[in-house]
Design a protein around this motif. Sequence first.
Motif, PDB file in Angstrom:
ATOM      1  N   PHE B 316      40.172  30.145  56.088  1.00 12.39           N
ATOM      2  CA  PHE B 316      39.915  29.844  57.328  1.00 12.39           C
ATOM      3  C   PHE B 316      38.510  29.277  57.265  1.00 12.39           C
ATOM      4  N   GLY B 317      37.818  29.998  56.441  1.00 11.08           N
ATOM      5  CA  GLY B 317      36.258  29.445  56.288  1.00 11.08           C
ATOM      6  C   GLY B 317      36.304  27.993  55.692  1.00 11.08           C
ATOM      7  N   VAL B 318      37.138  27.855  54.756  1.00  7.06           N
ATOM      8  CA  VAL B 318      37.367  26.528  54.345  1.00  7.06           C
ATOM      9  C   VAL B 318      37.692  25.400  55.240  1.00  7.06           C
ATOM     10  N   ILE B 319      38.654  26.029  56.086  1.00  8.22           N
ATOM     11  CA  ILE B 319      39.346  24.784  56.988  1.00  8.22           C
ATOM     12  C   ILE B 319      38.283  24.453  58.109  1.00  8.22           C
ATOM     13  N   THR B 320      37.504  25.798  58.557  1.00 11.65           N
ATOM     14  CA  THR B 320      36.587  25.296  59.466  1.00 11.65           C
ATOM     15  C   THR B 320      35.228  24.872  58.789  1.00 11.65           C
ATOM     16  N   GLY B 321      35.053  24.736  57.767  1.00 16.13           N
ATOM     17  CA  GLY B 321      33.761  24.420  57.079  1.00 16.13           C
ATOM     18  C   GLY B 321      32.775  25.401  57.115  1.00 16.13           C
ATOM     19  N   SER B 322      33.188  26.597  57.552  1.00 13.77           N
ATOM     20  CA  SER B 322      32.288  27.264  57.588  1.00 13.77           C
ATOM     21  C   SER B 322      32.596  28.681  56.617  1.00 13.77           C
ATOM     22  N   GLY B 323      32.340  29.902  56.785  1.00 11.33           N
ATOM     23  CA  GLY B 323      32.760  31.040  55.794  1.00 11.33           C
ATOM     24  C   GLY B 323      32.017  31.054  54.631  1.00 11.33           C
ATOM     25  N   PRO B 324      32.163  32.187  53.978  1.00  9.71           N
ATOM     26  CA  PRO B 324      31.578  32.727  52.664  1.00  9.71           C
ATOM     27  C   PRO B 324      31.771  31.832  51.426  1.00  9.71           C
ATOM     28  N   GLY B 325      32.687  30.957  51.231  1.00  8.82           N
ATOM     29  CA  GLY B 325      32.657  30.545  49.929  1.00  8.82           C
ATOM     30  C   GLY B 325      33.301  31.410  48.876  1.00  8.82           C
ATOM     31  N   SER B 326      33.103  30.797  47.679  1.00 16.96           N
ATOM     32  CA  SER B 326      33.802  31.669  46.659  1.00 16.96           C
ATOM     33  C   SER B 326      33.148  33.022  46.387  1.00 16.96           C
ATOM     34  N   HIS B 327      33.967  34.012  46.287  1.00 15.39           N
ATOM     35  CA  HIS B 327      33.438  35.512  46.096  1.00 15.39           C
ATOM     36  C   HIS B 327      34.619  36.322  45.434  1.00 15.39           C
ATOM     37  N   PRO B 328      34.337  37.436  44.716  1.00 14.37           N
ATOM     38  CA  PRO B 328      35.221  38.233  44.161  1.00 14.37           C
ATOM     39  C   PRO B 328      35.527  39.089  45.021  1.00 14.37           C
ATOM     40  N   VAL B 329      36.818  39.714  45.095  1.00 13.31           N
ATOM     41  CA  VAL B 329      37.114  41.101  45.780  1.00 13.31           C
ATOM     42  C   VAL B 329      36.880  42.281  44.642  1.00 13.31           C
ATOM     43  N   PRO B 330      36.865  43.635  45.419  1.00  7.35           N
ATOM     44  CA  PRO B 330      36.458  44.587  44.777  1.00  7.35           C
ATOM     45  C   PRO B 330      37.438  44.664  43.339  1.00  7.35           C
ATOM     46  N   THR B 331      36.541  45.021  42.254  1.00  2.77           N
ATOM     47  CA  THR B 331      37.389  45.283  40.975  1.00  2.77           C
ATOM     48  C   THR B 331      38.335  46.252  40.981  1.00  2.77           C
ATOM     49  N   PRO B 332      39.479  46.266  40.636  1.00  2.00           N
ATOM     50  CA  PRO B 332      40.645  47.466  40.252  1.00  2.00           C
ATOM     51  C   PRO B 332      39.675  48.756  39.547  1.00  2.00           C
ATOM     52  N   VAL B 333      39.963  49.559  40.204  1.00  2.00           N
ATOM     53  CA  VAL B 333      39.273  51.047  39.719  1.00  2.00           C
ATOM     54  C   VAL B 333      40.061  51.874  39.067  1.00  2.00           C
ATOM     55  N   LEU B 334      40.084  52.587  38.072  1.00  5.47           N
ATOM     56  CA  LEU B 334      41.020  53.428  37.420  1.00  5.47           C
ATOM     57  C   LEU B 334      41.235  54.626  38.176  1.00  5.47           C
ATOM     58  N   THR B 335      42.647  54.894  38.513  1.00  2.00           N
ATOM     59  CA  THR B 335      43.086  56.114  39.074  1.00  2.00           C
ATOM     60  C   THR B 335      44.055  56.750  38.167  1.00  2.00           C
ATOM     61  N   PRO B 336      43.492  57.883  37.666  1.00  2.00           N
ATOM     62  CA  PRO B 336      44.184  58.678  36.599  1.00  2.00           C
ATOM     63  C   PRO B 336      45.184  59.444  37.193  1.00  2.00           C
ATOM     64  N   ARG B 337      46.423  59.495  36.631  1.00  2.00           N
ATOM     65  CA  ARG B 337      47.335  60.411  37.339  1.00  2.00           C
ATOM     66  C   ARG B 337      47.705  60.999  35.908  1.00  2.00           C
ATOM     67  N   GLY B 338      49.154  61.317  35.956  1.00  2.00           N
ATOM     68  CA  GLY B 338      49.899  62.078  34.924  1.00  2.00           C
ATOM     69  C   GLY B 338      50.258  61.357  33.655  1.00  2.00           C
ATOM     70  N   SER B 339      49.966  60.072  33.684  1.00  2.00           N
ATOM     71  CA  SER B 339      50.804  59.435  32.459  1.00  2.00           C
ATOM     72  C   SER B 339      49.696  59.144  31.392  1.00  2.00           C
ATOM     73  N   THR B 340      48.184  59.547  31.439  1.00  2.00           N
ATOM     74  CA  THR B 340      47.374  59.543  30.657  1.00  2.00           C
ATOM     75  C   THR B 340      46.726  60.824  30.348  1.00  2.00           C
ATOM     76  N   ALA B 341      46.542  60.988  29.083  1.00  2.00           N
ATOM     77  CA  ALA B 341      45.659  62.146  28.528  1.00  2.00           C
ATOM     78  C   ALA B 341      45.343  61.980  27.095  1.00  2.00           C
ATOM     79  N   PRO B 342      44.686  63.054  26.538  1.00  2.00           N
ATOM     80  CA  PRO B 342      44.095  62.993  25.245  1.00  2.00           C
ATOM     81  C   PRO B 342      45.297  62.658  24.315  1.00  2.00           C
ATOM     82  N   PRO B 343      45.317  61.906  23.178  1.00  2.00           N
ATOM     83  CA  PRO B 343      46.216  61.846  22.138  1.00  2.00           C
ATOM     84  C   PRO B 343      46.481  63.240  21.611  1.00  2.00           C
ATOM     85  N   ARG B 344      47.996  63.488  21.069  1.00  2.00           N
ATOM     86  CA  ARG B 344      48.023  64.970  20.543  1.00  2.00           C
ATOM     87  C   ARG B 344      47.436  65.627  19.687  1.00  2.00           C
ATOM     88  N   SER B 345      47.318  64.670  18.350  1.00  2.00           N
ATOM     89  CA  SER B 345      46.529  65.420  17.342  1.00  2.00           C
ATOM     90  C   SER B 345      45.101  65.162  17.602  1.00  2.00           C
TER      91      SER B 345
END
Lengths: 345, 345
Positions: B316-345
């Motif tokens: 909409f910003g582009v269409i109306t000629g205003s708006g923020p221009g190029s920008h990143p959205v938040p970077t994915p963040v690590l969400t630890p759950r049950g499938s990651t742990a230190p290796p066994r040995s």
Amino acid sequence: MTALPSPRVTIKDVAARAGVSKGAVSLAFNRKPGLSEATRDRIFAAARELGWEPNLTARSLSSSRVDVVGLAICRPARMLGLEPFYMEFVSGVESVLTEHSCSLLLRLVRHVEEEVGLQESWWRGRRIGGAVLVDFRADDPRVAAAERLGMPVVAVGHPSLTGSLTSVWTDDATAVTEAVRYLAALGHRRIARVGGAAALGHTMMRTAAFDAAARSLGLAGAWQVATDYSGEAGARATRSMLTAAPPDRPTAIVYDNDIMAVAGLGVAAEMGLGVPGDVSLLAWDDSQLCRLTHPTLSAMSHDVHGFGAEAARTLFGVITGSGPGSHPVPTPVLTPRGSTAPPRS
Amino acid sequence: MTALPSPRVTIKDVAARAGVSKGAVSLAFNRKPGLSEATRDRIFAAARELGWEPNLTARSLSSSRVDVVGLAICRPARMLGLEPFYMEFVSGVESVLTEHSCSLLLRLVRHVEEEVGLQESWWRGRRIGGAVLVDFRADDPRVAAAERLGMPVVAVGHPSLTGSLTSVWTDDATAVTEAVRYLAALGHRRIARVGGAAALGHTMMRTAAFDAAARSLGLAGAWQVATDYSGEAGARATRSMLTAAPPDRPTAIVYDNDIMAVAGLGVAAEMGLGVPGDVSLLAWDDSQLCRLTHPTLSAMSHDVHGFGAEAARTLFGVITGSGPGSHPVPTPVLTPRGSTAPPRS
DNA sequence: GCGCTTTCCTCAACCGGTAAAGTCCGATTC
DNA sequence: GAATCGGACTTTACCGGTTGAGGAAAGCGC
């Protein structure tokens, strides 16, 4: 990107360039008779040189036919992403629309009421030429609305729910019965079902069919619960079923979609119950997901893409006034995989 | 349903009923000044009585502004249904479009070339006022096409891929680096990655980032493969990784989406390997699916719905000629759950 | 009482196509 | 040789809105 208003080329420019009238260009582009081969070629050449394509807005204004079909889906966004059914259904619809160079107008809505308003507004605003209606409930307001508006529509749902609307449906009752019979044939006596949203018509039909099948087979406890189709709800339901003490605990569970079955599988693992040793699980729809788990999920399998395509074809039938009318699509069939087996003892 | 051509009510009927001219009705419905309160009310009353809504086709013809946004998705139908990403993204886009009473024109296409043609045709045919472009690849033809057409567009992809187009993106390189660092911090030395489609720009960036991270951490074998994002491909890739003899076998695998991680989980179980005991798995996107498995899946988590919404806002910003221009959205963040742990040995 | 704004509204020309009626012309028909 | 006909286009009247240029009436200052 500065959207500089490039001097948009219109039919008039093409006509001028080809040395003919607007009318001639219109005839050429609509493949209508009355033009010589040579003129036609000249027109197409001119259009190509100018990079012109007919303005569909103008076209549908004057010809008062709209080549857009509406589809509103009424489920919370969270759930939608996970429900393979919809995307596959949509892609089936698309595949047919594309053949007719028709487009799909999609909207996610929150209530049926919102959908009624939206469809009416789309139709009144001449934005769509027809619509695909899904997720019917008892006394669905869309039936009356579509009739009142005289809007061409295909209703995805059993005729008992869709009134006079042309409809396309799967025979869920038969499929549920087959599922129950299969599990009973394996030796299960305590079969439970984790159903979808209680308000939806097809959930109600499946629930009734499940009860009937269980009764006719003389099964003790036909335990059913309704959910919102989300994985979390499926997990909760499964957990409460499996925490029942062994004589009461179901030895088989039927789910109303794939996600909940996957969630059920997770719950069984979490509770240390083996699948299918301690409990058999049967999914519904049979997306690719069912083949990715371990064990793989047995499922009531049907061609959702084809279902969507058939709905779209039927809608075209309604719009053109010809076509097949209401009819069922193939009933889901049982596809046994690794999650169903005879009960242990 | 016999689509009887109900005598469609137009602006003229409303004008007549309210005792004013067409122009006045137009002014009223566009909330423009120049009408008395009383007249305005009379017009709205007349419209309500006649059940009239402005014909959007006619409106966009004369005002030459189109309130429809295009989105073409280029992945095989089979895969789409299973990819929670798209539906969530679409629902995010929708949520913003709805605020602007704008609609989404959706189409599934097979190649970028088909998409280029489609977008051009949509634009030329005045069917859309702008588009959301996704799944950029290197030297993507859509960059040049959008520029050439002067079509307002938001490109979902890293600026290095999207040229001069206004773009919105997630910082995948940083996220991949965080994923690798996390696994390395847990003690993993052999980390593999099951990537998405090799041709896609963000896959290439993740691949490069993965290599760089592994190198900088001095990790022995940074094993990566590209897939088509399907669960089956994810399963195949996982299987071939886990069949390597223990010293070569990775102790942790990062996936480019959720489905492949689920498939990986199934493969590990099928091979009798414990997760996270024998192998840690890390998913990407973090749909609800990650919380349904057992063990639950650790994931690089981001707000896909919000991503879609931000893309739409930017458009909409582009269409109306205003708006923020190029920008990143938040970077994915690590969400630890049950499938990651230190290796066994 | 006269000009000058303002307010409120009408008129007519578009927007870019479609479609039905009209024109022109060479070829048949009688 | 006049009448008829059909093919190849052109004309023109819409489709249903928007928009900018007026215009009538009321309000205001002097």
